[in-house]
Design an enzyme around this catalytic site. Structure first.
Site, short mmCIF file in Angstrom:
data_model
loop_
_atom_site.label_atom_id
_atom_site.label_comp_id
_atom_site.label_asym_id
_atom_site.label_seq_id
_atom_site.Cartn_x
_atom_site.Cartn_y
_atom_site.Cartn_z
N SER A 93 0.86 -1.18 0.00
CA SER A 93 0.00 0.00 0.00
C SER A 93 0.89 1.23 0.00
CB SER A 93 -0.89 0.01 1.25
OG SER A 93 -1.53 1.27 1.41
N TYR B 187 -0.92 -1.14 10.43
CA TYR B 187 -1.06 -1.27 8.98
C TYR B 187 0.20 -0.79 8.26
CZ TYR B 187 -3.39 -1.16 4.41
OH TYR B 187 -3.74 -1.38 3.10
#
Length: 284
Positions: A177, A190
């Site tokens: 990401s 994350y």
């Protein structure tokens, strides 16, 4: 005349390649009259987190390319729908169960003789304010997002190490990401998991290079998985590409990285974000 000669030679080259091997056509995206056609031999593909969104688009793209595809997901309902829609093989499992994930890889390799391509797509966000988060919350995100990249890479190495006749082709594609280099409040677990994926990508590249396996990473930006038509003009226009991303944008790069001719792309993290991570955001 020179231009026509080159075009004819290129057409002859393409025709000869089609005769040498039965190639599947992979339609990237867009309307039929506008789509780009790429060709590569059918492969044996395993995708983690393939029931929904980006994962489902990746499964569909490789099936359209006439590949044998297996995928896993803890969402049994949508996993079954994706399997029925695409003809892919579905393993209902939670990737935090490392033994179950590894067993699925072994089963696929036994069924098809080997695994050519692994796409590590599975991921959860798990965002909480730092003062409200628990160590177990951090651990769950790491075990879901990061550990499967190691588990699948390890299994690929074992498979290739034990081959009597070496497979001269292999791909691992990890989905990270743009959060691996951008953060917001409450994204510690994350960001750590996605940063780990990017680093693990080039480490796996070195270990697997002896087995003809390239390892790359895709870092998606904003990818809208549903209700795309409900997005506002401002949401689209903030992107230099003038639109929000779609799951097919990531699937297209997976197909491209899987081409035999893409073997010189190795150990890279490729941002697919409409240009957002390169956009200056300061007002002056």
């Amino acid at each position: 005349m020179a231009d026509n000669y080159i075009e004819k030679k290129f057409e002859e080259h393409l025709a000869s390649r089609v005769k040498q091997v039965k190639r599947a056509s992979a339609s990237l995206h867009g309307k039929k009259s506008e789509c780009i056609q790429l060709h590569f031999p059918p492969r044996r593909v395993f995708v983690t987190g393939g029931a929904n969104g980006i994962g489902a688009a990746i499964v569909a793209a490789f099936r359209k390319a006439d590949c044998n595809v297996a995928f896993c997901d803890c969402d049994s309902k949508n996993g079954a729908k994706t399997a029925q829609h695409t003809g892919a093989r579905f393993y209902p499992l939670d990737v935090t169960d490392s033994a179950a994930l590894d067993a699925a890889l072994v089963d696929v390799a036994t069924l098809w003789g080997d695994i050519d391509i692994i796409v590590n797509n599975v991921g959860i966000f798990g965002g909480k304010d730092l003062w409200e988060s628990e160590i177990d919350d951090f651990d769950k995100v790491m075990r879901t997002n990061l550990y499967p990249v190691y588990i699948t890479g390890r299994r690929m190495a074992i498979l290739r190490k034990n081959q009597n006749t070496p497979n001269t082709y292999g791909r691992i594609i990890n989905i990270s990401s743009t959060r691996y280099l951008q953060s917001e409040t409450g994204s510690e677990s994350y960001a750590a998991s996605k940063g780990g994926i990017s680093s693990l990508t080039h480490a796996l590249m070195m270990s697997l290079s002896q087995f003809n396996v390239t390892v790359n990473c895709i870092a998606p930006g904003w990818i809208c998985n549903d209700d795309y038509d409900k997005l506002s003009p401002d949401e689209h226009l903030q992107h230099p590409s003038r639109r929000v991303g779609k799951p097919e944008d990531i699937a297209s790069m997976c197909i491209y990285l899987s081409l035999p001719e893409s073997d010189f792309i190795n150990g890279q993290t490729i941002a697919i974000d409409g240009g957002m991570t390169r956009k200056m955001i300061y007002p002056f």
